[in-house]
Design a protein around this motif. Structure first.
Motif, short mmCIF file in Angstrom:
data_model
loop_
_atom_site.label_atom_id
_atom_site.label_comp_id
_atom_site.label_asym_id
_atom_site.label_seq_id
_atom_site.Cartn_x
_atom_site.Cartn_y
_atom_site.Cartn_z
N ILE A 284 0.84 -1.21 0.00
CA ILE A 284 0.00 0.00 0.00
C ILE A 284 0.87 1.25 0.00
N LEU A 285 1.90 1.25 0.82
CA LEU A 285 2.79 2.41 0.90
C LEU A 285 3.51 2.64 -0.43
N ARG B 4 1.91 6.51 -6.88
CA ARG B 4 0.80 7.29 -7.44
C ARG B 4 0.96 8.79 -7.20
N HIS B 5 1.38 9.16 -6.01
CA HIS B 5 1.43 10.58 -5.68
C HIS B 5 2.74 11.28 -6.03
N GLY C 218 2.46 1.71 -3.36
CA GLY C 218 1.44 2.19 -4.29
C GLY C 218 1.14 3.66 -4.08
N PHE C 219 1.01 4.08 -2.86
CA PHE C 219 0.74 5.48 -2.54
C PHE C 219 1.88 6.37 -3.05
N LEU C 220 3.11 5.98 -2.72
CA LEU C 220 4.26 6.77 -3.14
C LEU C 220 4.35 6.83 -4.66
#
Length: 144
Positions: free
Chosen positions: A128-129, A135-136, A131-133
């Motif tokens: 998740i982390l 994407r953003h 993926g977040f990094l």
């Protein structure tokens, strides 16, 4: 003597052999003299009274363990296969299932059960982390 509830006269709910006599540890603890010497080894109860005078290490070492669980001492000495075979003739029954301690393997299994969440949560949180990094930060920088 085995207590009535501890005797092998009926099933104990664990599918064990009904011919086995079960002894409570408090009953074994009473048999700690040279006149009557019982001990527990690997959850089995042995009446070793007749063997005291024959024991190669002397009767004193047996009397030190009389009425108790002698498993650790028995294993520490490193008894021969012949000694283990000889032990069978002194077998009188098993320790009552309610008095058995969990095996070390059970402790290990329970330890892994309690901490097994880490094997699932850490990779999921990591994914998740990442993926977040991605994407953003990384994906936004590509579109600019």
């Amino acid at each position: 003597m085995a207590t009535p509830e501890a005797s092998g006269s009926g099933r104990n709910g664990q599918g064990s052999d009904p011919a086995v006599t079960y002894y409570r540890l408090e009953e074994v603890a009473k048999r700690n003299t040279a006149e009557e010497t019982w001990m527990v080894i690997h959850g089995r109860v042995y009446d070793i009274t007749r063997f005291l005078s024959e024991h190669p290490g002397g009767e004193e070492v047996l009397l030190e363990q009389a009425g108790a669980d002698a498993t650790e001492s028995f294993e520490d000495v490193g008894h021969s296969p012949d000694a283990r075979e000889m032990l069978k003739q002194y077998y009188i029954g098993d320790v009552h299932p309610n008095d058995l301690k969990p095996k070390d393997g059970d402790k290990v299994r329970s330890y892994y059960f309690v901490f097994s969440w880490a094997y699932w949560i850490v990779p999921i949180v990591g994914a998740i982390l990442i993926g977040f990094l991605y994407r953003h930060f990384w994906a936004d920088s590509k579109s600019s």
